[in-house]
Structures are given as structure tokens and as C-alpha cells.
Design a protein around this motif. Structure first.
Motif, mmCIF file in Angstrom:
data_model
loop_
_atom_site.group_PDB
_atom_site.id
_atom_site.type_symbol
_atom_site.label_atom_id
_atom_site.label_comp_id
_atom_site.label_asym_id
_atom_site.label_seq_id
_atom_site.Cartn_x
_atom_site.Cartn_y
_atom_site.Cartn_z
ATOM 1 N N VAL A 121 0.839 -1.196 0.000
ATOM 2 C CA VAL A 121 0.000 0.000 0.000
ATOM 3 C C VAL A 121 0.872 1.244 0.000
ATOM 4 C CG1 VAL A 121 -1.514 1.395 1.483
ATOM 5 C CG2 VAL A 121 -2.017 -1.008 1.104
ATOM 6 N N VAL A 122 0.438 2.277 -0.730
ATOM 7 C CA VAL A 122 1.023 3.601 -0.601
ATOM 8 C C VAL A 122 -0.093 4.496 -0.077
ATOM 9 C CG1 VAL A 122 0.584 4.097 -3.050
ATOM 10 C CG2 VAL A 122 2.158 5.535 -1.759
ATOM 11 N N ALA A 123 0.144 5.109 1.071
ATOM 12 C CA ALA A 123 -0.867 5.928 1.724
ATOM 13 C C ALA A 123 -0.321 7.327 1.944
ATOM 14 C CB ALA A 123 -1.278 5.309 3.056
ATOM 15 N N GLU A 124 -1.185 8.314 1.771
ATOM 16 C CA GLU A 124 -0.757 9.689 2.002
ATOM 17 C C GLU A 124 -1.711 10.380 2.959
ATOM 18 O OE1 GLU A 124 -2.296 12.641 1.054
ATOM 19 O OE2 GLU A 124 -3.960 11.869 -0.123
ATOM 20 N N GLY A 125 -1.178 11.317 3.732
ATOM 21 C CA GLY A 125 -1.992 12.048 4.692
ATOM 22 C C GLY A 125 -1.125 12.949 5.547
ATOM 23 N N ARG A 126 -1.527 13.069 6.822
ATOM 24 C CA ARG A 126 -0.793 13.948 7.736
ATOM 25 C C ARG A 126 -0.266 13.229 8.979
ATOM 26 N NH1 ARG A 126 -3.904 16.637 4.699
ATOM 27 N NH2 ARG A 126 -3.480 18.768 4.044
ATOM 28 N N ASP A 127 -0.667 11.970 9.158
ATOM 29 C CA ASP A 127 -0.153 11.205 10.300
ATOM 30 C C ASP A 127 0.042 9.741 9.921
ATOM 31 O OD1 ASP A 127 -2.745 10.403 10.037
ATOM 32 O OD2 ASP A 127 -3.363 10.855 12.093
ATOM 33 N N ILE A 128 0.319 9.489 8.651
ATOM 34 C CA ILE A 128 0.435 8.107 8.187
ATOM 35 C C ILE A 128 1.646 7.418 8.802
ATOM 36 C CG2 ILE A 128 0.552 6.605 6.171
ATOM 37 C CD1 ILE A 128 -1.979 8.277 6.416
ATOM 38 N N GLY A 129 2.800 8.078 8.761
ATOM 39 C CA GLY A 129 4.015 7.472 9.284
ATOM 40 C C GLY A 129 4.134 7.514 10.789
ATOM 41 N N THR A 130 3.362 8.405 11.448
ATOM 42 C CA THR A 130 3.452 8.533 12.904
ATOM 43 C C THR A 130 2.362 7.776 13.638
ATOM 44 O OG1 THR A 130 2.204 10.605 12.764
ATOM 45 C CG2 THR A 130 4.614 10.767 12.816
ATOM 46 N N VAL A 131 1.180 7.654 13.038
ATOM 47 C CA VAL A 131 0.037 7.064 13.745
ATOM 48 C C VAL A 131 -0.552 5.860 13.012
ATOM 49 C CG1 VAL A 131 -2.312 7.481 14.594
ATOM 50 C CG2 VAL A 131 -0.561 9.264 14.826
ATOM 51 N N VAL A 132 -0.898 6.029 11.744
ATOM 52 C CA VAL A 132 -1.628 4.978 11.026
ATOM 53 C C VAL A 132 -0.745 3.770 10.757
ATOM 54 C CG1 VAL A 132 -3.032 4.428 9.011
ATOM 55 C CG2 VAL A 132 -3.094 6.728 9.976
ATOM 56 N N PHE A 133 0.417 3.992 10.143
ATOM 57 C CA PHE A 133 1.335 2.901 9.820
ATOM 58 C C PHE A 133 2.735 3.227 10.360
ATOM 59 C CE2 PHE A 133 -1.597 2.763 6.015
ATOM 60 C CZ PHE A 133 -2.321 1.667 6.479
ATOM 61 N N PRO A 134 2.905 3.201 11.691
ATOM 62 C CA PRO A 134 4.221 3.548 12.252
ATOM 63 C C PRO A 134 5.323 2.571 11.873
ATOM 64 C CG PRO A 134 2.772 2.667 13.948
ATOM 65 C CD PRO A 134 1.929 2.874 12.733
ATOM 66 N N ASN A 135 4.952 1.372 11.412
ATOM 67 C CA ASN A 135 5.956 0.374 11.029
ATOM 68 C C ASN A 135 6.144 0.287 9.516
ATOM 69 O OD1 ASN A 135 6.428 -0.402 13.709
ATOM 70 N ND2 ASN A 135 4.700 -1.809 13.675
ATOM 71 N N ALA A 136 5.696 1.306 8.800
ATOM 72 C CA ALA A 136 5.859 1.314 7.339
ATOM 73 C C ALA A 136 7.330 1.201 6.978
ATOM 74 C CB ALA A 136 5.274 2.598 6.761
ATOM 75 N N GLU A 137 7.604 0.425 5.925
ATOM 76 C CA GLU A 137 8.997 0.231 5.503
ATOM 77 C C GLU A 137 9.614 1.503 4.945
ATOM 78 O OE1 GLU A 137 7.019 -3.831 5.034
ATOM 79 O OE2 GLU A 137 6.478 -1.723 4.860
ATOM 80 N N VAL A 138 8.806 2.336 4.310
ATOM 81 C CA VAL A 138 9.302 3.598 3.752
ATOM 82 C C VAL A 138 8.413 4.734 4.250
ATOM 83 C CG1 VAL A 138 9.660 4.946 1.645
ATOM 84 C CG2 VAL A 138 10.243 2.506 1.678
ATOM 85 N N LYS A 139 9.036 5.746 4.818
ATOM 86 C CA LYS A 139 8.304 6.922 5.298
ATOM 87 C C LYS A 139 8.906 8.170 4.667
ATOM 88 C CE LYS A 139 7.446 4.845 9.836
ATOM 89 N NZ LYS A 139 7.592 5.026 11.302
ATOM 90 N N VAL A 140 8.026 8.996 4.112
ATOM 91 C CA VAL A 140 8.466 10.217 3.436
ATOM 92 C C VAL A 140 7.635 11.383 3.960
ATOM 93 C CG1 VAL A 140 8.575 11.435 1.229
ATOM 94 C CG2 VAL A 140 9.210 9.013 1.353
#
Length: 534
Positions: A121-140
Motif C-alpha cells: 500500500v502507498v498511503a498519504e496524509g498527515r499522520d500516516i508514518g506517525t500514527v496509522v502505519f508507524p511500522n511502514a517500511e518507507v516513510k516520506v
């Protein structure tokens, strides 16, 4: 792989995420559109956006679905296409207020995690890497100066694309108003108490004020390739084997707009794993397959071994321990809280692996199902929150009982795969979609629909079960235990093919609704049959 793209309004997150999804064969999850849809629903219905309770109620009831048309992705809320309506200036001015309410974010984040549970999945927003998917392999974290963002949005509203046409013009007054709105929104987003806009500690910062969309996409694809290289997996867009013997779920974009549930589509073989090619991931898959069934009697087994193997494959000491524990717990609970499963034949006489869903009122709930079926030769694996595994002893105990831990608040793909494998082996998986114990009927309930995805991936039916009387053991506001009878009732299995809808996404959504409707219908039947039981 999960790619999380965060950033302020107008920074190009959606454009970038769309391009990444198309190029790398990922599902696109537009989280910002979900908040916009709720905002539009409030404005259209006359709900005051300053009334947090009213707005939260709208969000908790909303059914948001992504679709696809010739013009691109569509957004539907409660059956209405609002793709264009959610991009108006009025929605722009109010979406930050709506998205700041804790209950709104909780409802949206829960849905986002369900959609992302299948991975890729590629997800965009304002808290994706901090709250929704904190274990995402790639965070931008994408950013750009406010003037550049305002210009892009103004051009976009006039049908242009400033990223591809540097000379694109827009109405000056409109652009100035957008700039003012963006500055205000940045302030609201970064200062709110719930999930403020900020980059994750491990996110890569990309300022795209002077970059083309292609340059931004390439930087992110490079990050993805680096992450895959660290994991010993193929590069972005290539097919990678899971650790289940060299098969994986095809990551083709969903026909209904990229909903993650559609990721459980066609199964494809990985030739490298079959031929024993030199790729590390392929070799790991072969080793994993060769290891299957090898559990030692007294030593050498990890907790993961118990989570990944069938309960019939557990070593003899573990199976004896489970038998003794089930007997003792069955006897004690039968004496203190005499419980009975009505229509137990519906559970007992079905040899298939099934997803059992149940309302949750007390810690006795899983005991009734696990022990009630154990002596009929049916093994039930409860999904338990990983917070229970705070000590090695609890982890040891739960693993021997067949529990599968899930990390709440994350897209725990490993738990999803383990549940899928258990169902395919013919084991039953027990899930409490309410997520927590419900102590009163007026307690807000958010249904977590991941169970439908697990069942769908395993091609397994869903069986509703309800319980009453267990809530009375520990009434709200007290820790003292009370004695009393507990009643449970099983319902008929629900098949995906009987739901009357087509498309994997639509079937999963419908299964969530139908299964919980039947759980609550069974609960109400029990209450009528046994007055006073809650």
C-alpha cells in the motif's frame, strides 16, 4: 511493503502517491479524501463542524468507499459519489477542524488500517508514518513552501497541472485566498492535540518546491528499493515470495479504486523460490517450507513456531498442557458462572476452518468458545492483543493455547497471514471486532472489520456468535466478581457468495455489516430468552 507519505496541504502527496501506486503496482489509500468526505457530509447535512460530538457521530456512521472511473479514483460516502464536492474551498476551510476531533480520527484510522492490512500500500496524509502505519517500511515527509503549494492548488482548480507545466497560470485573487487558507490550515494541523502534523523520526524529508513530480517519485522508488534490499527482497514492482512456500498475493491495483481488501486477489507462484534460485528471499521461503512441522518436544521452539504451526503439530508436552488447562478452566468456570452454548451443533458439526466473530463483554468470552469446542475436537485460535505479551510467561502461556497476537494500531501483516494459514488448515479463528470489552449499551463502539479480510483471503466462512450474562460478572464501576449464569448462542455460517454483492471490496464491506448485524441479533434473542442478562 507499505509506503507512508505525509506532508502539509498542497505538497503533492496525492499526485506522488498516485504515481507510486501506478509505477510500483501498489494500492493507493487516499486518507485525506476520507476526512474531506466526512467534512462534506457534515456541511451538506447542516451539521455544525464546531460540534465535536455531532461530527464524530457522522464519521463513525460513514461508509467511505474508493472507486475507479475513466477520470481516475472516485470517492463515495454512504453510496454517494463526492469526488468533486470534497475539493471545494468550503471543504478546504473546514477539513482541519473536522479532522482534529479525536473520535473522528479514531474512526478514520481504524478504517485506514483495515484497508492497509493486506500490505503493498502507498498511503498519504498527515499522520500516516506517525500514527496509522508507524511500522511502514518507507516513510516520506513531503514539503514545499506555502506560495508554491498555493500556486499548484490554484492551477489544479482551473484544470491545469503546475507540476508538469511550469508556465501554468491561475487567478491571482483565487491563489491569494488559497495561500491564506493554507497558512491557516498548516497552523491548525501542526498545533492540534490529536496526531499533529509532524514528520516521523525515521521519515525522509523531501522538499519538492523546485522538483518535478517525476523527480519526487524516483527518489521514493529509490528508498523503496533500498528498503527491499535490506530485507533481501526484489525491487519495487517485482514479485516477491511470502514465507508460505513461495506464494504471494498479487498486488495489482484494485478495480474499485485501490482498496486494500482487493489485495487478496489472484495467487501467483514465484519461480525463483520453486527453482531454488539464489535470491535471499527465495532461499528463506524454501527454508521456511522445509522447517514446517519440525517442533521439538522439550526445547528449541520459539513463540513464533507456535504462532506459525497448526495446533495439531504442537509437541506432545504442549498438547498435554493445553488439555489439562482446558479441563481445569472448563470445570472452574462451569461452577462459578454456569455457561451454555445454545445451538452448539452449528459450531460442533462443521469441520471447516471458520472465522468466529463475537461480541465482547468480559474475559470469560474466549474461554466459553475455546473450552466449549475443545472437547469436540475443534481447535480455536483467539486473536489477542500483543499488549498481553508483556512478560515471557504470558507469551509462553498464550502461545501454547494457540493465541495469535496482533499489534494493535499497526498494519500487522504477520498476524493476518497467520490467521489466514490457520483457517486454511481447518482451524477456527476467534475475533472480537468490537476491539475492547463493552461494559454498557451506551458505550461507543467502533467495529474493526479486519476479520472479513482474513476470512476472504482464506476463502473461509464467517460464523456469528453472541454472549450474554458475562458482562454481569464484573459490573461497570466495580472490580468485585459476581456469580451467575452465562448464555451463548451460535448462528449459521455466512458465505461470501451469499452476500448478494460482487467485487472483493464490496463483499468484504458487506460481510462486516452482515456478520455484526447477526451477532447483535443473536445477542438480542438471548436477552429476550433470558431477561435481565446483559
Amino acid at each position: 511493503m507499505i509506503v507512508a507519505i505525509d506532508g502539509p496541504a498542497g505538497s503533492g502527496k496525492s499526485t506522488t502517491a498516485h504515481a507510486i501506486a501506478d509505477r510500483c503496482n501498489l494500492t493507493f489509500l487516499d486518507t485525506g479524501a476520507m476526512y474531506r468526505a466526512v467534512t462534506w457530509r457534515c456541511l451538506d447535512s447542516g451539521v455544525d463542524v464546531s460540534d465535536g460530538d455531532a461530527v464524530s457521530a457522522v464519521a463513525e456512521r460513514a461508509r467511505i468507499v474508493f472507486g475507479k472511473s475513466a477520470d481516475g479514483q472516485t470517492v463515495n460516502i454512504d453510496g454517494q459519489d463526492v469526488t468533486r464536492q470534497i475539493r471545494t474551498p468550503e471543504v478546504d476551510r473546514n477539513v482541519s477542524v473536522v479532522s482534529a476531533y479525536p473520535r473522528v480520527r479514531e474512526a478514520m484510522v481504524a478504517r485506514q488500517r483495515e484497508l492497509g492490512a493486506a500490505g503493498d500500500v502507498v498511503a498519504e496524509g498527515r499522520d500516516i508514518g506517525t500514527v496509522v502505519f508507524p511500522n511502514a517500511e518507507v516513510k516520506v515527509f513531503l514539503t514545499a513552501d506555502a506560495a508554491a503549494r498555493a500556486h499548484r492548488r490554484a492551477v489544479q482548480r482551473e484544470g491545469g497541472d503546475a507540476g508538469r507545466d511550469a508556465a501554468a497560470k491561475a487567478d491571482a485573487a483565487e491563489e491569494q485566498q488559497i495561500l491564506q487558507d493554507l497558512v491557516l490550515r498548516d497552523k491548525l494541523d501542526s498545533s492540534r492535540k490529536e496526531s499533529p502534523l509532524r514528520p516521523a523520526a525515521d521519515a525522509r524529508m523531501i522538499d519538492n518546491s523546485a522538483l518535478t513530480p517525476e523527480q519526487v517519485v524516483q527518489q521514493i522508488v529509490d528508498l523503496m528499493d533500498a528498503a527491499r534490499a535490506r530485507a533481501g527482497a526484489p525491487k519495487a514492482g517485482e514479485v516477491a515470495p511470502f514465507d508460505d512456500g513461495g506464494e504471494r498475493t498479487s498486488p495489482s491495483p484494485a478495480a474499485d479504486g485501490g482498496a486494500a481488501d482487493d489485495h487478496a486477489g489472484a495467487r501467483v507462484k514465484d519461480a525463483a523460490a520453486e527453482k531454488g534460485a539464489g535470491k535471499p528471499a527465495a532461499r528463506a521461503a524454501v527454508r521456511s517450507k522445509a522447517k514446517a512441522g519440525r517442533m521439538r518436544a522439550f526445547a528449541g521452539n520459539t513463540f513464533d513456531d507456535y504462532y506459525d504451526h497448526g495446533m495439531q503439530e504442537f509437541p506432545l508436552p504442549a498438547r498435554v498442557l493445553l488439555a489439562v488447562a482446558a479441563t481445569i478452566v472448563w470445570a472452574v468456570t462451569k461452577v462459578l458462572w454456569p455457561w451454555r452454548i445454545e445451538d452448539v451443533r452449528l459450531l460442533r458439526d462443521d469441520a471447516r476452518g471458520r472465522m468466529i466473530v463475537m461480541n465482547h463483554t468480559s474475559m470469560l468470552d474466549p474461554v466459553v468458545i475455546v473450552c466449549g469446542l475443545y472437547f469436540h475436537g475443534i481447535r480455536v485460535r483467539p486473536i489477542s492483543k500483543s499488549e498481553f505479551n508483556k512478560t515471557s510467561f504470558v507469551s509462553w502461556l498464550f502461545s501454547r493455547a494457540g493465541a495469535i497476537p496482533v499489534r494493535r494500531g499497526t498494519a500487522d501483516l504477520k498476524a493476518v497471514r497467520r490467521a489466514q494459514a490457520a483457517l486454511q488448515r481447518g482451524e477456527c479463528v476467534l475475533v472480537f471486532p468490537e476491539g475492547t470489552r463493552i461494559k454498557s449499551d451506551d458505550q461507543p463502539v467502533t467495529i474493526h472489520g479486519g476479520f472479513a479480510l482474513m476470512a476472504q483471503m482464506a476463502k473461509a466462512p464467517v460464523q456469528p456468535v453472541a454472549i450474554v450474562g458475562a458482562r454481569d460478572i464484573t459490573p461497570k464501576g466495580t472490580h468485585w466478581k459476581r456469580f451467575g449464569r452465562v448464555f451463548c448462542k451460535a448462528g449459521e455460517c455466512i458465505e461470501f457468495s451469499d452476500l448478494g454483492v460482487r467485487g472483493r471490496k464490496q463483499q468484504a464491506l458487506r460481510m462486516e455489516e452482515v456478520a455484526m448485524e447477526r451477532v447483535y441479533a443473536l445477542r438480542d434473542e438471548l436477552r429476550r430468552e433470558h431477561p435481565g442478562k446483559m
